[in-house]
Design an enzyme around this catalytic site. Structure first.
Site, PDB file in Angstrom:
ATOM      1  N   TYR A 150       0.860  -1.180   0.000  1.00 40.41           N
ATOM      2  CA  TYR A 150       0.000   0.000   0.000  1.00 40.41           C
ATOM      3  C   TYR A 150       0.895   1.227   0.000  1.00 40.41           C
ATOM      4  O   TYR A 150       1.821   1.309   0.816  1.00 40.41           O
ATOM      5  CB  TYR A 150      -0.885  -0.025   1.249  1.00 40.41           C
ATOM      6  CG  TYR A 150      -1.797   1.162   1.435  1.00 40.41           C
ATOM      7  CD1 TYR A 150      -2.931   1.323   0.657  1.00 40.41           C
ATOM      8  CD2 TYR A 150      -1.526   2.117   2.426  1.00 40.41           C
ATOM      9  CE1 TYR A 150      -3.778   2.409   0.849  1.00 40.41           C
ATOM     10  CE2 TYR A 150      -2.372   3.204   2.622  1.00 40.41           C
ATOM     11  CZ  TYR A 150      -3.492   3.341   1.838  1.00 40.41           C
ATOM     12  OH  TYR A 150      -4.329   4.424   2.033  1.00 40.41           O
ATOM     13  N   ASP A 245       9.300   2.718  -0.699  1.00 42.62           N
ATOM     14  CA  ASP A 245       8.315   3.417   0.128  1.00 42.62           C
ATOM     15  C   ASP A 245       8.636   3.055   1.577  1.00 42.62           C
ATOM     16  O   ASP A 245       8.311   1.958   2.043  1.00 42.62           O
ATOM     17  CB  ASP A 245       6.906   2.962  -0.274  1.00 42.62           C
ATOM     18  CG  ASP A 245       5.832   3.416   0.711  1.00 42.62           C
ATOM     19  OD1 ASP A 245       6.176   3.985   1.770  1.00 42.62           O
ATOM     20  OD2 ASP A 245       4.650   3.164   0.432  1.00 42.62           O
ATOM     21  N   LYS A 273       4.701   9.717   7.932  1.00 44.06           N
ATOM     22  CA  LYS A 273       4.395  10.186   9.295  1.00 44.06           C
ATOM     23  C   LYS A 273       5.558  10.200  10.273  1.00 44.06           C
ATOM     24  O   LYS A 273       5.594  11.018  11.180  1.00 44.06           O
ATOM     25  CB  LYS A 273       3.254   9.342   9.843  1.00 44.06           C
ATOM     26  CG  LYS A 273       3.351   7.862   9.451  1.00 44.06           C
ATOM     27  CD  LYS A 273       1.972   7.236   9.272  1.00 44.06           C
ATOM     28  CE  LYS A 273       2.009   6.048   8.358  1.00 44.06           C
ATOM     29  NZ  LYS A 273       0.735   5.762   7.730  1.00 44.06           N
TER      30      LYS A 273
HETATM   31  N1  HOZ Z   1      -0.436   2.844   6.326  1.00 42.33           N
HETATM   32  C1  HOZ Z   1      -1.358   2.955   7.411  1.00 42.33           C
HETATM   33  C2  HOZ Z   1      -1.705   1.631   7.963  1.00 42.33           C
HETATM   34  N2  HOZ Z   1      -1.637   0.585   7.077  1.00 42.33           N
HETATM   35  C3  HOZ Z   1      -2.542   3.725   6.978  1.00 42.33           C
HETATM   36  C4  HOZ Z   1      -3.439   4.088   8.073  1.00 42.33           C
HETATM   37  C5  HOZ Z   1      -4.685   4.705   7.542  1.00 42.33           C
HETATM   38  O1  HOZ Z   1      -4.951   4.558   6.338  1.00 42.33           O
HETATM   39  O2  HOZ Z   1      -5.388   5.302   8.312  1.00 42.33           O
END
Ligand code: HOZ
Length: 441
Positions: A150, A245, A273
């Site tokens: 992701y 990433d 973050k």
């Molecule tokens: N990458 C974060 C957790 N997989 C994303 C959290 C979110 O989308 O709120």
């Protein structure tokens, strides 16, 4: 689905009902909606160290850590102090500040091969920008990503994506145009042949291969030996850029993230973050030559009024300075996380639970299936119903796990022996009440 004993969370319950009136699904990001585990998302009021406190006054050991950035725990004094001081000077100027130079110098000093860096406001923005830069630099359109990885919610990435998209059963989101989707090719994580095939079938058309070097959005899945090196070789052979990433693993699994830990040099890196210590920050960067295409030096446009925001920069700098100047923190994180993983595995074994564990530094993944778990196909064998029961059992014991079987767990420096012991004891009390009924392969 297991009912979490809503009576214990009456204030969160009321807030959730109100939230649903004007916020889609009652949440501002689907990953926190509890859809995969059932029940009401808990509304947090404050957090300190390894603990969060919800609106009902429940104290919860936190294994989300805001999905990564709380490496030194919540409300770390130097971070809080930096935010307060910066806010008193103004929350935003829309002009350059000296702070941005300090930040750029700090991150470039920490990550091998990072020469130029541009701040953004989220990891999503950072990842979107890396592929625009890669396309601008190579003059090619296609990208290769991996199933279950992701990279935020940019259109190009919502194809066979992990995290909330996978959890909700929409790994390829409606709303992404066919034109965009056709330029995103998907390979199998830890499978070099699948990447080689795509590069050969699309010879001269692939701008970049992007991946989470440690996948953290389908649980935690480390790269196999030679995988990252193999990707580097394939990218060089085919004239494609390699993008890491590191939104979750950057500055967490080592001072210089995956680049340092695995010794493989990507062309571009994306961060999120962690760089803001939990404030809305992202960043992307790489070699001077590749980054020279970024506006205003080059023609690839990328911008943001709030990019390099003084409050966010101050918070992030406070965190990164601590990490940079106290490298022993990484040794501590390694030991604390190993003791959690080992302790939990002992408990699982004692209760005859079929489970596989992955860990890289302070990122962990537990999969309720036979191991090893090395890619998306393995991950998808995990028993999500058992996870939901385990999640709620642990919650009732005061342990807050990520509310999805497809998310990584994060350990902070504040997760000391006492916190870890409490977590292991909680699992020991919870597991006898749970049946692992579904056949696990
Ligand atoms: N990458 C974060 C957790 N997989 C994303 C959290 C979110 O989308 O709120």
């Amino acid at each position: 689905m297991h009912n979490p004993g809503i009576m214990k969370y009456p204030n969160s319950e009321k807030l959730f009902e109100r939230a649903k009136e004007h916020i889609p699904g009652g949440v501002n990001s689907p990953a926190r909606a509890f859809r995969a585990v059932g029940g009401t998302p808990l509304f947090m009021k404050r957090a300190q160290g390894a603990y969060m406190y919800d609106e009902d006054g429940n104290e919860l050991i936190d294994y989300i850590g805001s999905w990564g950035p709380m490496i030194l725990g919540h409300s770390y004094p130097a971070v809080v102090d930096a935010v307060q001081k910066a806010a008193a000077g103004s929350t935003s100027f829309g002009t350059p500040t000296e702070l941005e130079i300090h930040m750029a110098e700090r991150v470039c000093g920490m990550v091998p091969g990072l020469n130029k860096v541009r701040m953004t406001n989220s990891g999503t923005e950072a990842c979107m920008s890396t592929i625009r830069v890669a396309r601008g630099y190579t003059g090619r359109d296609k990208i290769i990503k991996f199933e279950g990885c992701y990279h935020g919610h940019g259109d190009s990435f919502l194809i066979k994506a992990g995290s909330g998209a996978l959890t909700l059963g929409h790994p390829s989101s409606p709303g992404v145009t066919a034109g965009t989707a056709k330029d995103t090719l998907t390979a199998d994580f830890n499978n070099l042949d699948s990447v080689r095939q795509l590069l050969e079938q699309n010879s001269g058309e692939v701008a970049a291969v992007i991946l989470e070097p440690v996948a953290g959005n389908m649980g935690c899945v480390p790269p196999r030996d030679g995988f990252l090196e193999g990707l580097r070789r394939l990218c060089d052979e085919h004239g494609a850029l390699l993008i890491f990433d590191e939104v979750m693993c950057g500055f967490r699994i080592a001072r210089g993230g995956a680049v340092e830990r695995y010794g493989v040099q990507p062309d571009l890196m994306a961060y999120g973050k962690v760089i803001g210590a939990g404030m809305p920050v992202g960043a992307f960067g790489g070699h001077t030559e590749v980054m020279s295409v970024v506006a205003p030096d080059g023609p690839v446009y990328q911008a943001g009024t709030l990019s390099g925001n003084p409050v966010a920069m101050s918070a992030g700098l406070a965190l990164l300075t601590e990490l940079d100047e106290h490298p022993e923190i990484y040794g501590d994180l390694e030991k604390q996380s190993a003791s959690l993983a080992d302790g939990l595995m002992d408990v699982f074994e004692r209760h005859d639970i079929t489970v596989a564990a992955n860990r890289v530094g302070s990122m962990l993944g537990f999969f309720f299936c036979e191991g090893p778990v090395r890619g998306f196909d393995d991950v998808s064998r995990t028993d999500t119903e058992f996870f939901a029961r385990f999640f709620h059992g642990m919650l009732e014991e005061g342990v807050y796990l990520p509310p999805s079987a497809y998310e990584a767990w994060f350990v902070s420096h504040c997760h000391d022996g006492d916190v870890i012991r409490k977590t292991i004891d909680a699992a020991d009390r919870v597991l006898p009440n749970l049946n692992q009924t579904r056949s696990v392969r």
